[in-house]
Design a protein around this motif. Structure first.
Motif, short mmCIF file in Angstrom:
data_model
loop_
_atom_site.label_atom_id
_atom_site.label_comp_id
_atom_site.label_asym_id
_atom_site.label_seq_id
_atom_site.Cartn_x
_atom_site.Cartn_y
_atom_site.Cartn_z
N LYS A 130 6.77 79.23 -13.87
CA LYS A 130 8.01 79.85 -13.72
C LYS A 130 7.98 81.13 -13.13
N LYS A 131 6.94 82.21 -12.96
CA LYS A 131 7.04 83.30 -12.37
C LYS A 131 6.96 83.04 -10.51
N SER A 132 6.36 81.72 -10.46
CA SER A 132 6.12 81.49 -8.87
C SER A 132 7.85 81.21 -8.39
N VAL A 133 8.15 80.18 -9.24
CA VAL A 133 9.67 79.83 -8.73
C VAL A 133 10.52 81.14 -8.75
N LEU A 134 10.71 82.10 -9.89
CA LEU A 134 11.22 83.08 -9.70
C LEU A 134 10.93 84.22 -8.55
N CYS A 135 9.89 84.23 -8.21
CA CYS A 135 9.50 85.14 -6.84
C CYS A 135 9.75 84.33 -5.77
N ALA A 136 9.92 83.18 -5.80
CA ALA A 136 10.23 82.43 -4.32
C ALA A 136 11.83 82.58 -4.46
N ALA A 137 12.43 82.56 -5.58
CA ALA A 137 14.00 82.59 -5.31
C ALA A 137 14.28 84.24 -5.14
N ILE A 138 13.57 84.91 -5.44
CA ILE A 138 13.99 86.53 -5.16
C ILE A 138 13.66 86.76 -3.73
N LEU A 139 12.72 86.12 -3.22
CA LEU A 139 12.43 86.19 -1.76
C LEU A 139 13.35 85.76 -1.04
N ILE A 140 13.87 84.64 -1.29
CA ILE A 140 14.86 83.76 -0.46
C ILE A 140 16.30 84.23 -0.63
N ALA A 141 16.54 84.88 -1.82
CA ALA A 141 18.03 85.09 -1.93
C ALA A 141 18.67 86.10 -0.92
N PRO A 142 17.97 86.93 -0.37
CA PRO A 142 18.59 88.18 0.52
C PRO A 142 18.99 87.33 1.82
N PHE A 143 18.09 86.29 2.17
CA PHE A 143 18.33 85.57 3.30
C PHE A 143 19.56 84.51 3.29
N MET A 144 19.91 84.25 1.89
CA MET A 144 21.10 83.25 1.87
C MET A 144 22.44 84.01 1.98
N ALA A 145 22.56 85.20 1.80
CA ALA A 145 23.82 85.98 1.94
C ALA A 145 24.32 85.80 3.04
N THR A 146 25.22 85.53 3.23
CA THR A 146 26.17 85.63 4.96
C THR A 146 27.08 86.70 4.73
N PRO A 147 26.82 87.36 6.04
CA PRO A 147 27.89 88.59 6.12
C PRO A 147 29.43 88.30 6.44
N ALA A 148 30.24 88.95 6.29
CA ALA A 148 31.63 88.50 6.66
C ALA A 148 31.58 88.67 8.04
N LEU A 149 32.77 88.06 8.59
CA LEU A 149 33.32 88.35 9.85
C LEU A 149 34.43 89.04 10.38
N ALA A 150 34.30 89.99 11.21
CA ALA A 150 35.37 90.90 11.56
C ALA A 150 36.00 90.25 12.63
N SER A 151 37.61 90.37 12.61
CA SER A 151 38.40 89.69 13.51
C SER A 151 38.76 90.79 14.56
N ILE A 152 38.28 90.59 15.70
CA ILE A 152 38.68 91.52 16.83
C ILE A 152 39.44 90.95 17.80
N ASP A 153 40.72 91.49 18.08
CA ASP A 153 41.77 90.78 18.96
C ASP A 153 41.56 91.42 20.31
N THR A 154 41.53 90.53 21.42
CA THR A 154 41.20 91.13 22.72
C THR A 154 42.41 90.83 23.57
N TYR A 155 43.14 92.05 24.16
CA TYR A 155 44.10 91.95 24.97
C TYR A 155 44.03 92.46 26.41
N THR A 156 44.57 92.13 27.45
CA THR A 156 44.54 92.66 28.85
C THR A 156 45.83 93.05 29.26
N ALA A 157 46.00 93.66 30.40
CA ALA A 157 47.31 94.16 31.08
C ALA A 157 46.88 94.49 32.32
#
Length: 174
Positions: free
Chosen positions: A3-30
């Motif tokens: 149980k401790k090994s599984v818990l430890c593995a889950a804790i180590l993997i969890a930060p890498f499973m989170a995905t960052p949000a994506l910002a929308s940057i609109d580009t224009y030219t003139a």
């Protein structure tokens, strides 16, 4: 122990499973030309402006290249109006060829659906009404990763849990 090994593995993997949000940057030219100015501009002048509108950070950034016009600039802006018509200033670049500033409510009116309803123009002492001008054109939207506070909180929580497990293990041995 398992149980401790599984818990430890889950804790180590969890930060890498989170995905960052994506910002929308609109580009224009003139594409800026003196002949585009209503009332006449600098006929030898030309340039190009790139405008980035970041809808997540609420900023606008610009980079303008100007050729064959007198410097320094007395003004640089985005105006609201179609080609051949003068309109009110929506974004003031403070006479700078490059820069960035906070987003304001008027900027929200510029969208990928209506870019040609806005124009960039540069002013100088010889052409106070405008030396060169060009209508905005939508280029595309870039998606840039934006770190979320929850991602960092999850990572710190996982590291804290690992620290507690190590401490408990050392206490059990000692």
């Amino acid at each position: 122990m398992i149980k401790k090994s599984v818990l430890c593995a889950a804790i180590l993997i969890a930060p890498f499973m989170a995905t960052p949000a994506l910002a929308s940057i609109d580009t224009y030219t003139a594409f800026l030309y003196g002949s585009n100015e209503t009332g006449g501009g600098d006929t030898d002048g030309f340039g190009v402006a790139t405008v980035l509108i970041d809808n997540a950070a609420l900023t606008v950034s610009w980079s303008i290249m100007a050729n064959n016009i007198e410097l320094p600039l007395t003004g640089a802006h985005i105006h609201a109006a179609a080609a051949g018509v003068n309109g009110p200033v929506i974004v003031d670049f403070s006479g700078s060829l490059t820069g960035s500033r906070l987003y304001d409510a008027d900027l929200a009116s510029i969208t990928p659906m209506n870019p040609t309803s806005f124009y960039v123009n540069l002013h100088n002492a010889s052409f106070p009404a405008g030396a060169i001008r060009g209508q905005l054109q939508y280029v595309g939207t870039a998606m840039a990763p934006v770190p979320e506070p929850e991602t960092y909180a999850l990572m710190l929580g996982g590291l804290g849990a690992i620290g507690l497990l190590v401490r408990r293990r050392q206490a059990a041995r000692g």
